[in-house]
Design an enzyme around this catalytic site. Sequence first.
Site, PDB file in Angstrom:
ATOM      1  N   ASP A 119      30.018  22.027  15.081  1.00  0.00           N
ATOM      2  CA  ASP A 119      28.971  21.467  15.558  1.00  0.00           C
ATOM      3  C   ASP A 119      29.083  20.438  15.996  1.00  0.00           C
ATOM      4  O   ASP A 119      28.662  18.896  15.468  1.00  0.00           O
ATOM      5  CB  ASP A 119      27.882  22.671  15.547  1.00  0.00           C
ATOM      6  CG  ASP A 119      26.423  22.248  15.770  1.00  0.00           C
ATOM      7  OD1 ASP A 119      27.298  21.328  17.121  1.00  0.00           O
ATOM      8  OD2 ASP A 119      25.419  21.955  15.045  1.00  0.00           O
ATOM      9  N   GLU A 147      22.464  14.974  21.364  1.00  0.00           N
ATOM     10  CA  GLU A 147      21.850  16.009  21.367  1.00  0.00           C
ATOM     11  C   GLU A 147      21.268  16.474  20.028  1.00  0.00           C
ATOM     12  O   GLU A 147      20.046  17.269  20.450  1.00  0.00           O
ATOM     13  CB  GLU A 147      23.463  16.913  21.729  1.00  0.00           C
ATOM     14  CG  GLU A 147      22.707  18.222  22.131  1.00  0.00           C
ATOM     15  CD  GLU A 147      22.531  19.697  20.209  1.00  0.00           C
ATOM     16  OE1 GLU A 147      21.614  20.464  20.708  1.00  0.00           O
ATOM     17  OE2 GLU A 147      23.019  19.269  19.246  1.00  0.00           O
ATOM     18  N   GLU A 148      21.106  16.224  18.951  1.00  0.00           N
ATOM     19  CA  GLU A 148      20.873  16.545  17.736  1.00  0.00           C
ATOM     20  C   GLU A 148      19.800  15.941  17.832  1.00  0.00           C
ATOM     21  O   GLU A 148      19.425  16.802  16.165  1.00  0.00           O
ATOM     22  CB  GLU A 148      21.581  16.669  16.415  1.00  0.00           C
ATOM     23  CG  GLU A 148      23.521  17.219  16.439  1.00  0.00           C
ATOM     24  CD  GLU A 148      23.500  18.201  16.503  1.00  0.00           C
ATOM     25  OE1 GLU A 148      22.003  19.031  16.099  1.00  0.00           O
ATOM     26  OE2 GLU A 148      23.787  19.051  16.184  1.00  0.00           O
TER      27      GLU A 148
END
EC number: 3.4.17.-
Length: 460
Positions: free
Chosen positions: A175, A207-208
């Site tokens: 990821d 994104e995280e």
Amino acid sequence: MQKTYLWALVSLLASSLVDARSAVFDQTPLDIGGSDDSFDSIARIDPNSNDLLKSEMDKVIASSELLSLHRALVEIKSISDNEQAVGGFLMDYLYSKNFTVEKQFVDYDDPTGKPIRTNRRFNIYAYPGNSASPGIILTSHIDTVPPFIPYSLSHPEPASFKREDILISGRGTVDDKASVACQVIAAMDHLEKHPDIPIGLLFVVSEEVGGRGMSTFSNSRLNSGTYHTIIFGEPTERALVAGHKGMVSFTIRVHGKPAHSGYPWLGRSAVSEMLPILTEVDRLGDIPVSQGGLPSSEKYGRTTLNIGFMSGGVAANVVAEEAVANVAVRLAAGDPEDAKDIIFRAIRNAATKHRKDATVVISNGLERPKGDIEVIFGLEAYGVVDIDADVDGFNVTTVNYGTDIPHWKIYGDNVKRYLYGPGTIFVAHGKNEALTVGELEAGLEGYKTLVAKAAERERS
């Protein structure tokens, strides 16, 4: 940081000289005299010969453009808000492959969610030549969760070695740097075969931690609306994802009154008031809407809640003045604003049942509290996200995690959105984040299939 990615780029480009015959890189195993599914030279190695085993595994990685790029990306630390080094490396790499590359700076957030201007981190948007508005776009994120875990190789059965079983471990191996590497190589392969059908690459930050990278792209001139297919990369175990759950997050802050623990009636414990609230919140996904619960659906199952953080008080002999809890909700159905109403009512009912004169208010968390109990909803909230899954040859599933898909405003009609990638989410944020060489290479083939189907749409 600068030296790290420059070293990675030099090493990667050097490895690509093994076969510089074309812009498409050979994905077949390096032939060192073994059979199709194993290396005889390694199969005869003493399992305890770790140095020789490591050397042979390194050769496998170095012989493949995909595996070498993946290694270079993972070796560069890129925890959210600190993606500059990996971004610089990836830009240089794409330049070296004759892509036109645009750097898009992304602001940081202050506690209110307002952007803070900075030129430190950036998205990467790449395309061939002057084709700045391609019909097909591949996109993934280049940030990872903490902590950084170094890249490493291992093999479960050294005595019966198979290259596809080499385990690649480290933060971001799954990821999302597996998808980043696969998408780059898939795009290069497509452009070599079909230079008349341009393809774009978008790699975003953050994104995280809220998705500001994708939101920045979405609200910019680069989001031209000329695309007909967007392929998002996330670990899906190489299945096409037909949709994912929505998201609501909130904080509960309870204000009590401190006192000596020997005389608790002189104060009001924030912790004691928090406990019945959290008990009620924790069951909202398990009870029907008719009883005050959150909705479920046949496609996504039940809504789930996670009380991920809780703290309160300063010492055992002091009645707690403050207590705080953070909760994440994965919505299986319904509108996020309706979910917020359900959550607020549940908190208020639990609080007033514990203490009749409790005051519960919705707050932004920054101003002086107007009640005993504040409910602070996060800035990011969205409902379920339905995604296309109409390409033959893939398993189809749904997932519970969030993605950047809801942060991209789609302009135009009949835009296909796909979510796909190698690796499993079950290890993505853990200490054991890893995938095998075989999984990574199979992931590349899946991306090639999706790109080919998108190219057919463009021709039709």
